[in-house]
Design an enzyme around this catalytic site. Structure first.
Site, PDB file in Angstrom:
ATOM      1  N   PHE A 129       0.868  -1.186   0.000  1.00  0.00           N
ATOM      2  CA  PHE A 129       0.000   0.000   0.000  1.00  0.00           C
ATOM      3  C   PHE A 129       0.898   1.228   0.000  1.00  0.00           C
ATOM      4  O   PHE A 129       1.768   1.350   0.872  1.00  0.00           O
ATOM      5  CB  PHE A 129      -0.832  -0.055   1.285  1.00  0.00           C
ATOM      6  CG  PHE A 129      -1.850   1.024   1.493  1.00  0.00           C
ATOM      7  CD1 PHE A 129      -2.913   1.168   0.617  1.00  0.00           C
ATOM      8  CD2 PHE A 129      -1.776   1.868   2.597  1.00  0.00           C
ATOM      9  CE1 PHE A 129      -3.894   2.142   0.838  1.00  0.00           C
ATOM     10  CE2 PHE A 129      -2.749   2.826   2.831  1.00  0.00           C
ATOM     11  CZ  PHE A 129      -3.808   2.967   1.948  1.00  0.00           C
ATOM     12  N   GLY A 135       7.122  13.779   2.626  1.00  0.00           N
ATOM     13  CA  GLY A 135       6.539  14.997   3.204  1.00  0.00           C
ATOM     14  C   GLY A 135       5.094  14.843   3.611  1.00  0.00           C
ATOM     15  O   GLY A 135       4.422  15.830   3.930  1.00  0.00           O
ATOM     16  N   TRP A 162       8.278   4.438   3.297  1.00  0.00           N
ATOM     17  CA  TRP A 162       7.894   3.496   4.360  1.00  0.00           C
ATOM     18  C   TRP A 162       6.949   2.423   3.861  1.00  0.00           C
ATOM     19  O   TRP A 162       5.949   2.123   4.518  1.00  0.00           O
ATOM     20  CB  TRP A 162       7.217   4.241   5.530  1.00  0.00           C
ATOM     21  CG  TRP A 162       8.139   5.174   6.209  1.00  0.00           C
ATOM     22  CD1 TRP A 162       8.112   6.534   6.153  1.00  0.00           C
ATOM     23  CD2 TRP A 162       9.241   4.822   7.053  1.00  0.00           C
ATOM     24  NE1 TRP A 162       9.154   7.053   6.884  1.00  0.00           N
ATOM     25  CE2 TRP A 162       9.862   6.012   7.453  1.00  0.00           C
ATOM     26  CE3 TRP A 162       9.780   3.610   7.481  1.00  0.00           C
ATOM     27  CZ2 TRP A 162      10.977   6.037   8.265  1.00  0.00           C
ATOM     28  CZ3 TRP A 162      10.895   3.638   8.306  1.00  0.00           C
ATOM     29  CH2 TRP A 162      11.469   4.844   8.690  1.00  0.00           C
ATOM     30  N   ILE A 163       7.235   1.842   2.726  1.00  0.00           N
ATOM     31  CA  ILE A 163       6.280   0.903   2.141  1.00  0.00           C
ATOM     32  C   ILE A 163       6.606  -0.531   2.555  1.00  0.00           C
ATOM     33  O   ILE A 163       7.614  -1.109   2.125  1.00  0.00           O
ATOM     34  CB  ILE A 163       6.242   1.043   0.600  1.00  0.00           C
ATOM     35  CG1 ILE A 163       5.983   2.506   0.224  1.00  0.00           C
ATOM     36  CG2 ILE A 163       5.180   0.120   0.004  1.00  0.00           C
ATOM     37  CD1 ILE A 163       4.744   3.140   0.855  1.00  0.00           C
ATOM     38  N   THR A 164       5.737  -1.073   3.386  1.00  0.00           N
ATOM     39  CA  THR A 164       5.894  -2.455   3.820  1.00  0.00           C
ATOM     40  C   THR A 164       5.735  -3.384   2.616  1.00  0.00           C
ATOM     41  O   THR A 164       4.851  -3.175   1.786  1.00  0.00           O
ATOM     42  CB  THR A 164       4.830  -2.796   4.890  1.00  0.00           C
ATOM     43  OG1 THR A 164       4.935  -1.838   5.935  1.00  0.00           O
ATOM     44  CG2 THR A 164       5.027  -4.192   5.465  1.00  0.00           C
ATOM     45  N   GLU A 368       0.025   2.829  10.410  1.00  0.00           N
ATOM     46  CA  GLU A 368      -1.440   2.852  10.146  1.00  0.00           C
ATOM     47  C   GLU A 368      -2.115   3.937  10.977  1.00  0.00           C
ATOM     48  O   GLU A 368      -3.252   3.776  11.432  1.00  0.00           O
ATOM     49  CB  GLU A 368      -2.064   1.467  10.316  1.00  0.00           C
ATOM     50  CG  GLU A 368      -1.417   0.503   9.314  1.00  0.00           C
ATOM     51  CD  GLU A 368      -2.272  -0.589   8.769  1.00  0.00           C
ATOM     52  OE1 GLU A 368      -3.465  -0.644   9.109  1.00  0.00           O
ATOM     53  OE2 GLU A 368      -1.743  -1.396   7.979  1.00  0.00           O
ATOM     54  N   SER A 371      -0.957   7.242  17.331  1.00  0.00           N
ATOM     55  CA  SER A 371      -1.969   7.349  18.393  1.00  0.00           C
ATOM     56  C   SER A 371      -2.645   8.718  18.348  1.00  0.00           C
ATOM     57  O   SER A 371      -3.852   8.838  18.596  1.00  0.00           O
ATOM     58  CB  SER A 371      -1.319   7.164  19.772  1.00  0.00           C
ATOM     59  OG  SER A 371      -1.003   5.803  19.990  1.00  0.00           O
ATOM     60  N   GLU A 372      -1.861   9.736  18.003  1.00  0.00           N
ATOM     61  CA  GLU A 372      -2.427  11.093  17.955  1.00  0.00           C
ATOM     62  C   GLU A 372      -3.509  11.171  16.870  1.00  0.00           C
ATOM     63  O   GLU A 372      -4.575  11.770  17.072  1.00  0.00           O
ATOM     64  CB  GLU A 372      -1.308  12.112  17.685  1.00  0.00           C
ATOM     65  CG  GLU A 372      -0.328  12.296  18.837  1.00  0.00           C
ATOM     66  CD  GLU A 372       0.634  11.118  19.055  1.00  0.00           C
ATOM     67  OE1 GLU A 372       0.796  10.263  18.149  1.00  0.00           O
ATOM     68  OE2 GLU A 372       1.221  11.048  20.152  1.00  0.00           O
TER      69      GLU A 372
END
Ligand code: CAA
Length: 385
Positions: A129, A135, A162-164, A368, A371-372
């Site tokens: 995904f 940015g 950051w693509i898993t 995903e 927490s914020e």
């Protein structure tokens, strides 16, 4: 061992059998290599092949496209079992099931589903995904990656971060700007095959945890894909991304529950064995209170996660998934912190499993949606009405 997950919930016979089978597989096939794969940053390719054969990589896809056709609760139960044994394998499983297969199954055309879903659902290939960019993280709609229609193709340019599953995935659901002037309504969701011309993968990140999972940037340089790889309609991408995350956060909540469960198991085992002041430390009230708190928070996290999964079709589903992810990830972080504290200096040593869990759990309050962001979404849901 703490009780298996399902003791506190009434599961169907099918769900119970699946849990037993996945637990057996995880303990027998995954656990023996977990520490070594972590140490060597080794992707669990062989294990994933076997998981595909067990039907664990296409659980949310209809049987018509060779998937398992399972509901969210069954998926969450399986995720918990895998995460208890290997959180890195669990995130790989979560991403291909819930942020790749799920949006394609939900929003893809019949032709697209027939073309890409069966191989994904059978686990012959995995997916990923592409939402985040260097940015644009929490502020997902600030993305700059573009897709321009050119005859029978879309042409993408830009970068995703950051693509898993980057480098291993065959299909990526990618969010790109198709109308730069239209804000979040100018974003579209497209399925990009890894063999498309102009697609490339950057250097994998050197992460502090989940080292056996792969995370890397994706680059699109005049990357050309078929026009039919658009999900739903042009301009619907942001809502597709948000709906996808509404569902996929259940998987991360379940991953956190699995890690929490293992941290508690390790803390209990160690407290029974470790002798200080002439008795096993389990006999000291300070240790007993920590264990009681961890166990109570585990049940709370599990109840929120299973409850949100059962409510997957309710209007409150997105909020409930955020609440489950928020609580379960923070509780699992607390549990790993306390379990390591119970291990004392030994826990600070990589010879003990808790050291890896302490590193692995950290990202669950970040990916995903931090927490914020979960708190922001939950509050918006409540204040809106
Ligand atoms: N479903 C459908 N539509 C939705 C929606 C949802 N859940 N949430 C919002 N929308 C719609 C809104 O209705 C709104 O539509 P209108 O413009 O017509 O009113 C539109 O989308 C924009 O919504 P917001 O105003 O709420 O958008 P925002 O810009 O204020 O931000 C946000 C929303 C919730 C903060 C979002 O940016 C977000 O979720 N950020 C976190 C990103 C994230 O979770 N990234 C994770 C990356 S994937 C990953 O981590 C995978 C991995 O490796 C494990």
């Amino acid at each position: 061992m703490t009780e298996p997950t399902q003791m506190s919930f009434a599961l169907t016979e099918e769900q119970q059998l699946l849990c037993d089978e996945v637990r057996r597989f995880a303990v027998e096939r995954i656990r023996p290599g977990t520490a070594e794969r972590d140490r060597n940053h080794e992707f669990p390719a062989e294990i994933l092949g076997e998981m595909g054969e067990l039907g664990l990589l296409g659980m949310l896809v209809d049987e018509a496209y060779d998937g398992g056709g399972f509901d969210a609760l069954t998926y969450v139960l399986a995720m918990e079992e895998i995460a208890t044994v290997c959180p890195a394998t669990a995130v790989t499983m979560s991403v291909t099931n819930s942020v790749c297969c799920w949006p394609i199954a939900r929003f893809g055309s019949e032709e697209l589903k027939r073309r890409v879903l069966p191989a994904l659902a059978r686990g012959e290939v995995i997916g990923g995904f592409g939402l985040t960019e260097p940015g644009s993280g929490s502020d997902a709609s600030a993305m700059r990656c573009t897709a321009v229609r050119d005859g029978d193709s879309w042409v993408l340019n830009g970068e995703k971060a950051w693509i898993t599953n980057a480098g291993y995935g065959k299909f990526f659901v990618v969010l790109a700007r198709t109308d730069p002037a239209a804000g979040n309504k100018g974003i579209s969701a497209l399925v990009v095959p890894a063999d498309a011309p102009g697609f490339s993968v950057g250097t994998p990140e050197d992460k502090m945890g989940l080292k056996a999972s792969k995370t890397a940037p994706l680059y699109f340089t005049d990357c050309r894909i078929p026009a039919g790889n658009l999900l739903a309609e042009e301009g619907h991408g942001f809502r597709i991304a948000m709906a996808t995350l509404d569902h996929s956060r259940l998987g991360i909540a379940a991953q956190a529950v699995g890690i929490h469960r293992r941290a508690l198991e390790l803390a209990v085992e160690y407290a029974r064995e470790r002798v200080q002041f002439g008795v096993p430390i389990a006999q000291h009230q300070a240790i007993q209170f920590k264990i009681a708190q961890m166990a109570t928070e585990l049940e709370a996290a599990r109840a929120l996660t299973y409850g949100a999964a059962v409510a997957e079709h309710s209007p409150a589903a997105g909020r409930l998934a955020c609440q489950a992810k928020l609580y379960a990830s923070e509780a699992a972080n607390r549990a790993c912190w306390e379990a390591l504290q119970i291990h004392g200096g030994n826990g600070f040593c990589e010879d003990y499993e808790i050291a890896r869990l302490y590193r692995d759990v950290r990202v669950t309050t970040i990916y995903e949606g931090t927490s914020e962001m979960q708190r922001m979404v939950i509050a918006r849901h409540l204040l809106r009405s």
